[in-house]
Design an enzyme around this catalytic site. Structure first.
Site, short mmCIF file in Angstrom:
data_model
loop_
_atom_site.label_atom_id
_atom_site.label_comp_id
_atom_site.label_asym_id
_atom_site.label_seq_id
_atom_site.Cartn_x
_atom_site.Cartn_y
_atom_site.Cartn_z
N SER A 36 0.80 -1.23 0.00
CA SER A 36 0.00 0.00 0.00
C SER A 36 0.83 1.28 0.00
O SER A 36 0.32 2.33 -0.37
CB SER A 36 -0.97 0.01 1.18
OG SER A 36 -0.28 0.23 2.39
N LYS A 77 0.46 4.46 6.68
CA LYS A 77 -0.16 5.31 5.65
C LYS A 77 0.41 6.73 5.77
O LYS A 77 1.05 7.08 6.75
CB LYS A 77 -1.68 5.39 5.81
CG LYS A 77 -2.40 4.05 5.84
CD LYS A 77 -2.38 3.33 4.52
CE LYS A 77 -3.08 1.98 4.66
NZ LYS A 77 -2.73 1.05 3.62
#
EC number: 3.4.21.89
Length: 191
Positions: A36, A77
């Site tokens: 990700s 993230k």
């Protein structure tokens, strides 16, 4: 000779205690799992996460954080929006408080995208569990997205994260050593 040996043993013991304290209360290692954040952070790489500094210095847009996604999983993230920000995406372009923002960490993924867009179009009020009447990020909440938007499970899927979910801010990548890097903010990202 005995006195010198004792001094060495005490010095080594003190060093281990200091390392333990630093490791337990200031910086902790984390292994990247998944794609990700690719290519900024790749699967299997190891980073040091500052678990205290972000509390005193605060989080800024562009910081990379580790947070508790649920009881079993931690995610890594990038912070896109902080409390008080009005955030929206229009066809892969980020606007914060009405101003267009550069996202240089997306350059690689934009060049290699599979579809028309990697982020798409959305506003804060469109996110899961968000207030449908407001595009402003509330106090104590953050909008986080993975750099590899086409595969990332992030705020678009689970909504804004709570401040108390945050473990810490990624300080540096230490493994593999040949890829050592200490700052992941946009002005220091080369993709």
């Amino acid at each position: 000779m005995k006195k010198e040996l004792l001094e060495w043993i005490i010095s080594i013991a003190v060093a281990f205690v200091i390392l333990f304290i630093v490791g337990k209360f200031i910086v902790t290692p984390y292994t990247i799992k998944g794609e990700s954040m690719d290519p900024t952070l790749k699967d299997g790489e190891r980073v040091a996460v500052n678990i205290i500094g972000y509390k005193t210095g605060g989080l800024e847009k562009g910081n990379v954080v580790v947070f508790h996604a649920n009881k079993n999983d931690d995610y890594v993230k990038r912070v896109i929006g902080v409390p008080g920000d009005k955030v929206e995406y229009k066809n892969d372009t980020l606007y914060v408080n009405g101003k267009k923002q550069d996202e240089p960490y997306l350059n690689y993924n934009l060049k290699h995208k599979q579809g028309d867009y990697i982020t798409g179009t959305f506003q804060v009020k469109d996110l899961p569990n968000a207030n449908p009447k407001s595009n402003v990020i509330p106090k104590g909440k953050y909008l986080v997205l993975g750099d590899n938007r086409e595969v990332s499970k992030d705020s678009r899927a689970f909504g804004l994260i709570d401040e108390d979910q945050i473990v810490g801010k990624v300080s540096f990548r230490f493994w593999p050593f040949s890829e050592f890097k200490h700052n992941f903010n946009p002005e220091n990202t080369k993709n």
